[in-house]
Design a protein around this motif. Structure first.
Motif, PDB file in Angstrom:
ATOM      1  N   ASN A  45       5.373  -2.909  -0.286  1.00  0.00           N
ATOM      2  CA  ASN A  45       5.276  -4.240   0.613  1.00  0.00           C
ATOM      3  C   ASN A  45       5.033  -5.484  -0.412  1.00  0.00           C
ATOM      4  OD1 ASN A  45       4.393  -6.544   2.206  1.00  0.00           O
ATOM      5  ND2 ASN A  45       3.924  -5.229   3.689  1.00  0.00           N
ATOM      6  N   TRP A  71       1.944  -7.365  -0.570  1.00  0.00           N
ATOM      7  CA  TRP A  71       0.719  -6.753  -1.430  1.00  0.00           C
ATOM      8  C   TRP A  71       1.015  -7.048  -2.895  1.00  0.00           C
ATOM      9  CZ3 TRP A  71       1.105  -1.097   1.322  1.00  0.00           C
ATOM     10  CH2 TRP A  71       1.025  -1.294   2.527  1.00  0.00           C
ATOM     11  N   SER A 126      -0.087 -10.327  -3.809  1.00  0.00           N
ATOM     12  CA  SER A 126      -1.400 -10.456  -3.779  1.00  0.00           C
ATOM     13  C   SER A 126      -2.029  -9.921  -5.070  1.00  0.00           C
ATOM     14  CB  SER A 126      -2.083  -9.670  -2.371  1.00  0.00           C
ATOM     15  OG  SER A 126      -1.819 -10.482  -1.359  1.00  0.00           O
ATOM     16  N   GLN A 154      -7.733  -6.169   1.731  1.00  0.00           N
ATOM     17  CA  GLN A 154      -6.983  -5.286   2.432  1.00  0.00           C
ATOM     18  C   GLN A 154      -5.833  -4.658   1.689  1.00  0.00           C
ATOM     19  OE1 GLN A 154      -5.033  -6.350   6.326  1.00  0.00           O
ATOM     20  NE2 GLN A 154      -5.974  -4.853   7.213  1.00  0.00           N
ATOM     21  N   HIS A 155      -5.037  -5.722   1.298  1.00  0.00           N
ATOM     22  CA  HIS A 155      -3.683  -5.601   0.286  1.00  0.00           C
ATOM     23  C   HIS A 155      -4.018  -4.784  -0.777  1.00  0.00           C
ATOM     24  CE1 HIS A 155      -2.003  -9.649   2.025  1.00  0.00           C
ATOM     25  NE2 HIS A 155      -1.832  -8.654   2.989  1.00  0.00           N
ATOM     26  N   ARG A 161      -4.614  -0.909   0.422  1.00  0.00           N
ATOM     27  CA  ARG A 161      -3.363  -0.325   0.881  1.00  0.00           C
ATOM     28  C   ARG A 161      -2.517  -0.097  -0.452  1.00  0.00           C
ATOM     29  NH1 ARG A 161      -1.484  -3.583   6.279  1.00  0.00           N
ATOM     30  NH2 ARG A 161      -3.105  -3.161   7.447  1.00  0.00           N
ATOM     31  N   LEU A 162      -2.475  -0.957  -1.484  1.00  0.00           N
ATOM     32  CA  LEU A 162      -1.948  -0.617  -2.599  1.00  0.00           C
ATOM     33  C   LEU A 162      -2.546   0.831  -3.566  1.00  0.00           C
ATOM     34  CD1 LEU A 162      -1.208  -3.891  -4.456  1.00  0.00           C
ATOM     35  CD2 LEU A 162       0.603  -2.130  -3.657  1.00  0.00           C
TER      36      LEU A 162
END
Length: 288
Positions: free
Chosen positions: A3, A6, A9, A35-36, A39-40
């Motif tokens: 994404n 992400w 960020s 949160q980003h 997820r990464l």
């Protein structure tokens, strides 16, 4: 595909060293940044080592940062290529062997005069340096004599360039022993070029048997010690033709010349900018 939000960020966190300032820069909440990153890391593994209040990239984090930067470069080049009807402008970066550069640089400058919004950035380098610069995306175009095996590089045959053994004009050398007595002048691509030339002219003989009388890494100066009688040199034809004191040197005659192919290289996966694509056409016309 990761994404892009992400990645945006992630780069802000790398730039500022913490989540708080990254969130302020991007006008997001710190929770969104966290949160980003979570997820990464779920997709790639651990990205940071926390040292007190600061963050340090792990090897996986550095790999992701490199990927993100390459993605930006590819996007920029795609935009340039898609705008092929736009103005011809921007930098053209290339790395070439010194002899080829002596021939091509004036021609590229003449082309630039007709398109003053273009900037020619040329570096002279030995072939390993040219390959490294292409793979590191430091240049868009490169010219080499030996086709690389790396699948990331696309190659196009430009033409050929003869190799010449250059002697002092005063030398009467005509045999192998004469070359041994005279000695040779080295340069960054000298061993490779001399080995190819000698293998044709004197099969079974070795460059290692000839004493080296000097070394110079400036293409325009290699024939200076030759002209003074200090040794011979093996150079591409373009470099020999550019030497200003032609009366001080002579060429060893060969019934069949030893020639190198000239290959134009670029990164296979990155589209060329419009300016670089047109520069490549200029190079092909000049060396065909």
């Amino acid at each position: 595909m990761i994404n892009p939000l992400w990645l945006r960020s992630f780069r802000a966190v790398v730039q500022h060293g913490n989540y708080t300032r990254a969130a302020e820069q991007l006008d997001l909440t710190q929770a969104a940044i966290s949160q980003h990153m979570a997820r990464l890391e779920s997709a790639t593994g651990s990205l940071f080592v926390r040292q007190g209040r600061s963050l340090e990239l792990t090897p996986r984090g550095q790999a992701l940062l490199d990927y993100s930067q390459e993605l930006d470069i590819a996007t920029h080049r795609l935009q340039q290529r898609l705008s092929s009807s736009g103005p011809l402008s921007g930098p053209v970066s290339l790395a070439v062997p010194g002899s080829v550069g002596l021939k091509l640089y004036p021609a590229l400058l003449a082309w630039q005069c007709h398109h003053p919004a273009i900037r020619i950035d040329m570096r002279f380098a030995p072939e390993p340096g040219i390959l490294s610069a292409l793979l590191a995306q430091e240049v868009e175009l490169g010219i080499v004599t030996l086709p690389p095996s790396d699948s990331r590089l696309h190659r196009t045959l430009l033409g050929q360039e003869a190799l010449c053994l250059v002697l002092p004009a005063s030398s009467q050398a005509s045999r192998w022993q004469d070359l041994v007595d005279l000695g040779w002048i080295g340069h960054p691509d000298g061993v490779a070029m001399a080995s190819r030339w000698l293998a044709r002219a004197f099969p079974g003989k070795q460059l290692a048997d000839i004493p080296q009388r000097g070394f110079i890494n400036q293409i325009g100066m290699i024939l200076q010690p030759v002209a003074r009688g200090l040794g011979f040199a093996i150079l591409p034809q373009y470099a020999v033709q550019a030497f200003p004191d032609q009366q001080a040197i002579r060429l060893w005659p060969l019934p069949q010349p030893v020639s190198d192919n000239l290959w134009l290289l670029r990164r296979r996966e990155w589209p060329l900018s419009r300016a670089a694509a047109l520069a490549a056409e200029q190079l092909q016309q000049r060396l065909a």
